[in-house]
Write a protein that holds these residues in place. Structure first.
Motif, short mmCIF file in Angstrom:
data_model
loop_
_atom_site.label_atom_id
_atom_site.label_comp_id
_atom_site.label_asym_id
_atom_site.label_seq_id
_atom_site.Cartn_x
_atom_site.Cartn_y
_atom_site.Cartn_z
N GLU A 152 48.02 33.11 49.58
CA GLU A 152 47.05 33.33 50.66
C GLU A 152 46.53 34.77 50.70
OE1 GLU A 152 49.53 29.79 51.88
OE2 GLU A 152 49.98 31.75 51.02
N LYS A 153 47.23 35.67 50.04
CA LYS A 153 46.81 37.09 50.04
C LYS A 153 45.89 37.43 48.88
CE LYS A 153 50.76 39.12 52.44
NZ LYS A 153 52.17 39.40 52.22
N SER A 154 45.73 36.53 47.92
CA SER A 154 44.97 36.83 46.69
C SER A 154 43.47 36.88 46.95
CB SER A 154 45.24 35.76 45.63
OG SER A 154 46.61 35.64 45.37
N TRP A 155 42.78 37.72 46.16
CA TRP A 155 41.32 37.78 46.22
C TRP A 155 40.75 37.76 44.79
CZ3 TRP A 155 38.00 37.30 50.20
CH2 TRP A 155 38.51 37.47 51.51
N ASN A 156 39.68 37.02 44.62
CA ASN A 156 38.88 37.02 43.39
C ASN A 156 38.49 38.47 43.09
OD1 ASN A 156 36.49 37.06 41.80
ND2 ASN A 156 35.85 35.05 42.53
N LYS A 157 38.77 38.96 41.86
CA LYS A 157 38.53 40.38 41.60
C LYS A 157 37.13 40.70 41.07
CE LYS A 157 40.81 40.70 37.02
NZ LYS A 157 39.94 39.76 36.41
N ASP A 158 36.28 39.68 40.90
CA ASP A 158 34.91 39.94 40.42
C ASP A 158 34.11 40.79 41.41
OD1 ASP A 158 34.40 39.04 37.87
OD2 ASP A 158 33.95 36.98 38.47
N THR A 159 33.22 41.60 40.87
CA THR A 159 32.28 42.36 41.71
C THR A 159 30.98 41.57 41.83
OG1 THR A 159 31.27 43.48 39.82
CG2 THR A 159 33.21 44.54 40.80
N TRP A 160 30.07 42.05 42.69
CA TRP A 160 28.76 41.41 42.85
C TRP A 160 28.06 41.31 41.50
CZ3 TRP A 160 26.66 39.31 47.30
CH2 TRP A 160 25.30 39.00 47.29
N GLU A 161 28.21 42.36 40.67
CA GLU A 161 27.55 42.39 39.35
C GLU A 161 28.30 41.49 38.35
OE1 GLU A 161 28.14 45.29 41.14
OE2 GLU A 161 26.02 45.24 41.77
N SER A 162 29.61 41.67 38.26
CA SER A 162 30.35 40.94 37.21
C SER A 162 30.36 39.44 37.44
CB SER A 162 31.79 41.46 37.08
OG SER A 162 32.57 41.10 38.21
N CYS A 163 30.23 38.99 38.71
CA CYS A 163 30.27 37.55 38.95
C CYS A 163 28.96 36.87 38.53
CB CYS A 163 30.60 37.24 40.41
SG CYS A 163 29.24 37.40 41.55
N GLN A 164 27.96 37.67 38.15
CA GLN A 164 26.70 37.06 37.72
C GLN A 164 26.66 36.77 36.21
OE1 GLN A 164 23.05 38.49 39.71
NE2 GLN A 164 24.39 39.74 40.99
N ALA A 165 27.84 36.73 35.60
CA ALA A 165 27.94 36.43 34.16
C ALA A 165 27.47 35.01 33.85
CB ALA A 165 29.38 36.60 33.69
N ASN A 166 27.74 34.07 34.76
CA ASN A 166 27.31 32.68 34.59
C ASN A 166 27.37 31.98 35.94
OD1 ASN A 166 30.06 31.58 35.00
ND2 ASN A 166 30.48 32.60 33.05
#
Length: 349
Positions: A152-166
């Motif tokens: 429950e404490k985890s967070w997706n580590k992608d940034t606004w830029e890096s998550c736009q890979a696909n």
């Protein structure tokens, strides 16, 4: 579950797969429900499905990404709405403009509903539940890390830029940033609003549609995995999707527990009843449905557990299960109930 029957709940995106189950459960529990849909046509269709229940009404919110999208609803009903369930968010992969079609609508939709509460219902709304996702907990790359344990404490580590890979990464990013928006809003507006916040973070959501005829129009992205395998042919190769799964009926029930159990306030509730992969779905379809056996893909029977052991991170949501206090549907029953409904609709067509 009982209520005082005067409690009004607003459900954004009420025509969605999960939201229809929530609306049904709320009405059964005695709540008054105001839902939002994108058009009068969709709203009328929903009202008809619920037999024009006098405790259910609908409002139009054409575009959740538009500035002040929810202002009119809260201007009109703000003084009666005590609970807000924000389920509306884009979930599809048919785009290459990730910011416009996935990220911005998810973030803006969350922001605009919370701003509308602040403007018109700051004294009335007591609880807000945002439907997030396990995608907010882990990015697609880490999903395949067999040594990783997500809680429950985890967070997706992608940034606004890096998550736009696909498209998949962008969808996962949209869930993270929308959820972050909600928690940040509450922190920044501590003195301006009185509501508590909880988020519901389901994995892949399977299970039957609230109304079988929904399948004739379209199928939600997760259920599309099952319908694709039901429609496969012998010898077909299929992509072995994998990840945490949950039944839609449990997702709906969790929303109600989140608003009724004070201990759920301030919590992220991670909904997973274990890991699944497409191979496991195919095995159940072939074993449980004689009419499919010998006609659909087989893959590598019973190889699912070893595939998951090597190709998926693990989830520890014991905290959530203790908080919610009810047993989730198991994988086999969930897949059977989903497939039975799909096959009935197919046959009737």
């Amino acid at each position: 579950m009982t209520t005082d029957n005067n409690t009004t709940v607003f459900v954004s995106g009420a025509t969605g797969f999960i939201a229809l189950h929530i609306v049904n459960d709320l009405l059964k529990a005695g709540y008054k429900v105001i839902g939002s849909g994108r058009s009068q046509e969709k709203n009328n269709s929903l009202l008809k499905k619920f037999n024009n229940n006098p405790r259910l009404s609908m409002e139009i919110v054409e575009d959740i990404a538009a500035p002040n999208a929810f202002d009119e609803v809260f201007k009109k009903h703000g003084k009666e709405i005590k609970i807000v369930l924000h389920t509306a968010s884009p979930f599809h992969f048919q785009t290459t403009n990730f910011e416009r079609d996935l990220l911005t609508p998810a973030v803006n939709g969350t922001k605009s509903i919370l701003e509308a509460i602040k403007k018109y219902a700051a004294e009335t709304v007591e609880k807000v539940v945002v439907t997030s996702s396990t995608a907010a907990l882990v990015d697609p790359t880490d999903m395949g890390n067999a040594n990783l344990v997500i809680t429950e404490k985890s967070w997706n580590k992608d940034t606004w830029e890096s998550c736009q890979a696909n498209a998949v990464a962008a969808y996962c990013g949209s869930k993270k940033f929308a959820e972050r928006t909600a928690w940040d809003f509450l922190k920044e507006n501590q003195g301006n609003v009185k509501f508590t916040l909880s988020t519901i973070n389901p994995g892949y959501v399977f299970g039957p549609q609230m109304f079988a005829d929904s399948l004739k129009i379209s199928v939600n992205t997760s259920s599309g995995i099952i319908s694709g395998l039901i429609c496969s042919k012998v010898g077909d190769k299929f992509y072995n999707n994998c990840g945490p799964f949950i039944d839609v009926r449990d997702v709906s029930k969790a929303h109600l527990v989140a608003i009724e159990k004070p201990e759920c306030a301030g919590q992220r509730l991670v909904l997973s009843e274990g890991l699944f992969c497409s191979q496991g779905v195919v095995d159940i379809l072939n074993e449980e449905f004689p009419q499919l056996n010998g006609k659909i893909a087989i893959g590598e029977p019973r190889s699912g557990p070893s595939f998951l052991e090597k190709n998926s991170c693990k989830f520890d949501n014991s905290k959530t299960k203790n908080l919610l206090g009810f047993k989730f549907y198991n994988f086999k029953d969930c897949i059977i109930d989903t497939a039975v409904q799909m096959l009935e609709v197919q046959i009737k067509n």
